[in-house]
Design a protein around this motif. Structure first.
Motif, PDB file in Angstrom:
ATOM      1  N   ILE A   1       0.824  -1.201   0.000  1.00 24.83           N
ATOM      2  CA  ILE A   1       0.000   0.000   0.000  1.00 24.83           C
ATOM      3  C   ILE A   1       0.863   1.258   0.000  1.00 24.83           C
ATOM      4  O   ILE A   1       0.456   2.316  -0.489  1.00 24.83           O
ATOM      5  CB  ILE A   1      -0.969   0.006   1.219  1.00 24.83           C
ATOM      6  CG1 ILE A   1      -2.016   1.107   1.090  1.00 24.83           C
ATOM      7  CG2 ILE A   1      -0.197   0.103   2.520  1.00 24.83           C
ATOM      8  CD1 ILE A   1      -3.005   0.901  -0.018  1.00 24.83           C
ATOM      9  N   SER A   2       2.074   1.153   0.510  1.00 26.54           N
ATOM     10  CA  SER A   2       3.003   2.294   0.547  1.00 26.54           C
ATOM     11  C   SER A   2       3.560   2.633  -0.829  1.00 26.54           C
ATOM     12  O   SER A   2       4.175   3.688  -1.016  1.00 26.54           O
ATOM     13  CB  SER A   2       4.165   1.979   1.494  1.00 26.54           C
ATOM     14  OG  SER A   2       4.912   0.867   1.010  1.00 26.54           O
ATOM     15  N   GLY A   3       3.372   1.719  -1.790  1.00 26.25           N
ATOM     16  CA  GLY A   3       3.967   1.889  -3.112  1.00 26.25           C
ATOM     17  C   GLY A   3       5.254   1.108  -3.282  1.00 26.25           C
ATOM     18  O   GLY A   3       5.787   1.001  -4.395  1.00 26.25           O
ATOM     19  N   ASP A   4       5.772   0.543  -2.186  1.00 30.12           N
ATOM     20  CA  ASP A   4       6.998  -0.253  -2.243  1.00 30.12           C
ATOM     21  C   ASP A   4       6.746  -1.584  -2.948  1.00 30.12           C
ATOM     22  O   ASP A   4       5.640  -2.138  -2.884  1.00 30.12           O
ATOM     23  CB  ASP A   4       7.537  -0.528  -0.844  1.00 30.12           C
ATOM     24  CG  ASP A   4       8.048   0.727  -0.156  1.00 30.12           C
ATOM     25  OD1 ASP A   4       8.415   1.672  -0.871  1.00 30.12           O
ATOM     26  OD2 ASP A   4       8.054   0.762   1.089  1.00 30.12           O
ATOM     27  N   LYS A   5       7.784  -2.094  -3.600  1.00 26.42           N
ATOM     28  CA  LYS A   5       7.755  -3.412  -4.220  1.00 26.42           C
ATOM     29  C   LYS A   5       8.890  -4.238  -3.621  1.00 26.42           C
ATOM     30  O   LYS A   5      10.001  -3.743  -3.473  1.00 26.42           O
ATOM     31  CB  LYS A   5       7.940  -3.318  -5.732  1.00 26.42           C
ATOM     32  CG  LYS A   5       6.875  -2.489  -6.444  1.00 26.42           C
ATOM     33  CD  LYS A   5       7.200  -2.384  -7.924  1.00 26.42           C
ATOM     34  CE  LYS A   5       6.213  -1.453  -8.643  1.00 26.42           C
ATOM     35  NZ  LYS A   5       6.567  -1.310 -10.088  1.00 26.42           N
ATOM     36  N   ILE A   6       8.584  -5.496  -3.299  1.00 28.80           N
ATOM     37  CA  ILE A   6       9.579  -6.365  -2.691  1.00 28.80           C
ATOM     38  C   ILE A   6       9.686  -7.645  -3.521  1.00 28.80           C
ATOM     39  O   ILE A   6       8.709  -8.370  -3.683  1.00 28.80           O
ATOM     40  CB  ILE A   6       9.209  -6.716  -1.232  1.00 28.80           C
ATOM     41  CG1 ILE A   6       9.082  -5.441  -0.397  1.00 28.80           C
ATOM     42  CG2 ILE A   6      10.246  -7.657  -0.623  1.00 28.80           C
ATOM     43  CD1 ILE A   6       8.568  -5.687   1.013  1.00 28.80           C
ATOM     44  N   LEU A   7      10.882  -7.916  -4.035  1.00 24.18           N
ATOM     45  CA  LEU A   7      11.114  -9.108  -4.855  1.00 24.18           C
ATOM     46  C   LEU A   7      11.696 -10.217  -3.981  1.00 24.18           C
ATOM     47  O   LEU A   7      12.715 -10.038  -3.322  1.00 24.18           O
ATOM     48  CB  LEU A   7      12.076  -8.788  -6.001  1.00 24.18           C
ATOM     49  CG  LEU A   7      12.389  -9.945  -6.957  1.00 24.18           C
ATOM     50  CD1 LEU A   7      11.139 -10.367  -7.725  1.00 24.18           C
ATOM     51  CD2 LEU A   7      13.509  -9.551  -7.928  1.00 24.18           C
ATOM     52  N   VAL A   8      11.012 -11.375  -3.984  1.00 20.55           N
ATOM     53  CA  VAL A   8      11.380 -12.500  -3.120  1.00 20.55           C
ATOM     54  C   VAL A   8      11.641 -13.730  -3.983  1.00 20.55           C
ATOM     55  O   VAL A   8      10.933 -13.978  -4.961  1.00 20.55           O
ATOM     56  CB  VAL A   8      10.249 -12.799  -2.108  1.00 20.55           C
ATOM     57  CG1 VAL A   8      10.658 -13.909  -1.165  1.00 20.55           C
ATOM     58  CG2 VAL A   8       9.894 -11.544  -1.322  1.00 20.55           C
ATOM     59  N   SER A   9      12.642 -14.525  -3.613  1.00 17.63           N
ATOM     60  CA  SER A   9      13.025 -15.678  -4.427  1.00 17.63           C
ATOM     61  C   SER A   9      12.248 -16.940  -4.069  1.00 17.63           C
ATOM     62  O   SER A   9      12.833 -17.981  -3.780  1.00 17.63           O
ATOM     63  CB  SER A   9      14.534 -15.938  -4.300  1.00 17.63           C
ATOM     64  OG  SER A   9      14.867 -16.173  -2.948  1.00 17.63           O
TER      65      SER A   9
END
Length: 249
Positions: free
Chosen positions: A176-184
């Motif tokens: 919701i903050s606009g952040d994107k998190i890439l997880v393996s």
């Protein structure tokens, strides 16, 4: 190979003896400097003993492994948590993103746990808190999840996750903050974890938090409009299921 010291905490005598024997027979590079069957005994010994690896059973007769970590907060050992085959415990470890050794274990699983312990950074306090909350309240819905990126571990409020998108064997979390998190890890891994928290697998590549769905458009193949304004495709196979779910909101 560099020799390491270890300490084992396990309250079932047979399980304790088996683990001690397996370490001594198959991992001669690891020297056992102590063992305990209770929180009190372990905490007392660990005030002075400083193992490189701590084998720590979660559920003990007089408390939990977390109690030991709180009583002796300066433990620098790499912790290998040990747990029985329990669906709530396994869920807790997945949400906290902490490795564990599952009883009954195989010799290869023990070797893998030791190998990971050699390389791993100890879990963050926040990860331990996520694990502790879910172990102590097994029927409680998780409020946080630990996400491993290539260079750090991020603790995220689950309610802040708008959606997840597949990128081959990776998953991107949109917050919701606009952040994107890439997880393996794959999208399927997280779809299985989050399905009981109202996340919907609407497409092979998309997992959506139901709380952020604004509309379902039936034309043009079918797609969702999220509250943030994004359009997310719905697969033909998933369309009837999604319509029935949204009717009940």
């Amino acid at each position: 190979m560099t020799r390491l010291t270890s300490f084992v905490v396990e309250d079932i005598p047979e399980a304790l003896e088996m683990l001690l024997n397996d370490i001594e027979m198959h991992h001669p590079e690891i020297v056992i400097i102590g063992k305990a069957t209770s929180v009190v005994d372990a905490a007392k010994q660990l005030q002075s003993k400083k193992p490189d690896i701590l084998f720590l059973d979660i559920m003990l007769g007089d408390g939990t492994g977390f109690d030991i970590l709180e009583i002796v907060p300066n433990i620098d050992a790499k912790v290998i948590f040990i747990t029985a085959s329990d669906e709530f415990a396994l869920k807790a470890f997945k949400f906290s993103a902490i490795d564990y050794l599952l009883k009954p274990y195989s010799l290869s699983e023990l070797a893998s746990a030791i190998s990971k312990a050699r390389q791993q950074i100890n879990p963050k306090v926040e990860q331990i808190e996520v694990l502790k909350e879910l172990i102590n309240k097994p029927h409680h819905k998780p409020s946080k999840i630990s996400l491993h990126t290539s260079d750090k571990i991020i603790i995220v409020d689950i309610e802040d996750i708008i959606r997840c998108q597949s990128d081959n064997n990776y998953t991107t979390f949109y917050l919701i903050s606009g952040d994107k998190i890439l997880v393996s890890k794959t999208l399927k891994y997280y779809a299985d974890m989050l399905k009981f928290l109202d996340f919907l697998r609407v497409h092979q590549s998309h997992l959506v938090n139901k709380a952020y769905i604004k509309e379902f458009i039936k034309t043009d193949g079918g797609y969702l409009i999220l509250k943030c304004g994004e359009n997310i495709p719905v697969s033909t196979r998933k369309k009837p299921e999604i319509i029935e779910i949204l009717k009940k909101i």
